[in-house]
Design a protein around this motif. Structure first.
Motif, PDB file in Angstrom:
ATOM      1  N   VAL A 102       6.637  -6.613   2.828  1.00  0.00           N
ATOM      2  CA  VAL A 102       5.749  -7.372   1.940  1.00  0.00           C
ATOM      3  C   VAL A 102       4.585  -7.970   2.728  1.00  0.00           C
ATOM      4  O   VAL A 102       3.425  -7.909   2.301  1.00  0.00           O
ATOM      5  N   LEU A 103       4.865  -8.520   3.891  1.00  0.00           N
ATOM      6  CA  LEU A 103       3.798  -9.127   4.691  1.00  0.00           C
ATOM      7  C   LEU A 103       2.810  -8.081   5.192  1.00  0.00           C
ATOM      8  O   LEU A 103       1.598  -8.350   5.271  1.00  0.00           O
ATOM      9  N   GLN A 104       3.273  -6.893   5.507  1.00  0.00           N
ATOM     10  CA  GLN A 104       2.359  -5.830   5.909  1.00  0.00           C
ATOM     11  C   GLN A 104       1.449  -5.425   4.755  1.00  0.00           C
ATOM     12  O   GLN A 104       0.249  -5.194   4.941  1.00  0.00           O
ATOM     13  N   ILE A 105       2.018  -5.353   3.545  1.00  0.00           N
ATOM     14  CA  ILE A 105       1.216  -5.022   2.364  1.00  0.00           C
ATOM     15  C   ILE A 105       0.179  -6.107   2.110  1.00  0.00           C
ATOM     16  O   ILE A 105      -0.998  -5.821   1.829  1.00  0.00           O
ATOM     17  N   ILE A 106       0.609  -7.356   2.197  1.00  0.00           N
ATOM     18  CA  ILE A 106      -0.324  -8.463   1.999  1.00  0.00           C
ATOM     19  C   ILE A 106      -1.449  -8.396   3.025  1.00  0.00           C
ATOM     20  O   ILE A 106      -2.637  -8.508   2.679  1.00  0.00           O
ATOM     21  N   ARG A 107      -1.094  -8.201   4.280  1.00  0.00           N
ATOM     22  CA  ARG A 107      -2.114  -8.178   5.330  1.00  0.00           C
ATOM     23  C   ARG A 107      -3.118  -7.047   5.110  1.00  0.00           C
ATOM     24  O   ARG A 107      -4.312  -7.206   5.364  1.00  0.00           O
ATOM     25  N   SER A 108      -2.624  -5.904   4.607  1.00  0.00           N
ATOM     26  CA  SER A 108      -3.524  -4.772   4.357  1.00  0.00           C
ATOM     27  C   SER A 108      -4.532  -5.064   3.253  1.00  0.00           C
ATOM     28  O   SER A 108      -5.559  -4.388   3.146  1.00  0.00           O
ATOM     29  N   ALA A 109      -4.234  -6.071   2.424  1.00  0.00           N
ATOM     30  CA  ALA A 109      -5.132  -6.444   1.334  1.00  0.00           C
ATOM     31  C   ALA A 109      -5.997  -7.657   1.675  1.00  0.00           C
ATOM     32  O   ALA A 109      -6.716  -8.164   0.810  1.00  0.00           O
ATOM     33  N   MET A 110      -5.941  -8.115   2.932  1.00  0.00           N
ATOM     34  CA  MET A 110      -6.674  -9.318   3.335  1.00  0.00           C
ATOM     35  C   MET A 110      -7.912  -8.975   4.147  1.00  0.00           C
ATOM     36  O   MET A 110      -7.924  -8.015   4.926  1.00  0.00           O
ATOM     37  N   GLN A 111      -8.928  -9.790   3.980  1.00  0.00           N
ATOM     38  CA  GLN A 111     -10.126  -9.684   4.800  1.00  0.00           C
ATOM     39  C   GLN A 111      -9.808 -10.150   6.220  1.00  0.00           C
ATOM     40  O   GLN A 111      -8.927 -10.994   6.418  1.00  0.00           O
ATOM     41  N   PRO A 112     -10.513  -9.621   7.228  1.00  0.00           N
ATOM     42  CA  PRO A 112     -10.343 -10.143   8.587  1.00  0.00           C
ATOM     43  C   PRO A 112     -10.634 -11.643   8.628  1.00  0.00           C
ATOM     44  O   PRO A 112     -11.607 -12.120   8.034  1.00  0.00           O
ATOM     45  N   GLY A 113      -9.763 -12.383   9.286  1.00  0.00           N
ATOM     46  CA  GLY A 113      -9.924 -13.834   9.352  1.00  0.00           C
ATOM     47  C   GLY A 113      -9.358 -14.575   8.164  1.00  0.00           C
ATOM     48  O   GLY A 113      -9.385 -15.809   8.124  1.00  0.00           O
TER      49      GLY A 113
END
Length: 204
Positions: free
Chosen positions: A135-146
């Motif tokens: 889940v955290l990997q999926i979330i991170r893939s949908a986040m802007q840098p920073g």
């Protein structure tokens, strides 16, 4: 399984009459609202932020976000259709205006999101995830840098102590690190009957 255990299970996936009761408790319990407001404060929201909430329940946090991010976009995802319907009614005006979008289903099954996010929150849902790392990997893939992710946890079991809060915070922090987040730190909230922990991390 007794009634209390059955009801507690509803907080992970509300459905049916007991799901409605769980949703009402989520919406009206003062400590729930304190956790949400404390989490939003720590996200340092700006009027034009793009925000994702994972596990929005009856939609009270979505409602607060709509007021705090008037020029931004808010997306929520929840795997309980009961909660999606409830939150949609509560946030009908913001949905109609295009400010808010609510998605139904498990985040693990999503093929993508309508935008990239610079703020993400998940309040008292981490320990319901079958595979937190995924889940955290999926979330991170949908986040802007920073971008910033806030995971908040308050133990709800009978007789919970600050040690339970700290253990939960440590588990969330370790999972964030393993998923590639940086600048991880924990803030504690003076909630009752036991303190809540908000673990924050940055998408490098």
């Amino acid at each position: 399984m007794n009634l209390r255990q059955t009801l507690m299970g509803q907080f992970g996936h509300p459905a049916g009459p007991l799901g409605l009761l769980a949703g009402w408790i989520m919406l009206n319990r003062p400590s729930n609202r304190e956790r949400i407001l404390g989490t939003l404060e720590r996200l340092d929201l700006k009027p034009d932020d793009s925000v994702l909430e994972v596990g929005f329940g009856p939609g009270w946090a979505i409602e607060q976000l709509a007021a705090k991010v008037p020029r931004g976009k808010i997306v929520g995802i929840d795997h309980s259709q009961l909660m999606v319907d409830w939150a949609a009614r509560r946030n009908a005006q913001a949905i109609e205006s295009g400010q808010v979008a609510l998605l139904s289903g498990a985040i693990e099954t999503q093929s993508g999101f309508p935008l990239m996010f610079n703020k993400v929150l998940a309040v008292n849902v981490f320990f319901f995830w079958d595979d937190p790392g995924l889940v955290l990997q999926i979330i991170r893939s949908a986040m802007q840098p920073g971008g910033t992710l806030a995971l908040t946890f308050q133990p709800r079991k009978k007789g919970a102590t600050m040690d339970d809060t700290r253990r939960g915070a440590d588990q969330m922090a370790q999972a964030l690190g393993a998923a590639g987040f940086s600048h991880i730190h924990t803030d504690y909230m003076a909630t009752r009957p036991v303190e809540a922990a908000c673990v924050l991390g940055k998408n490098p």
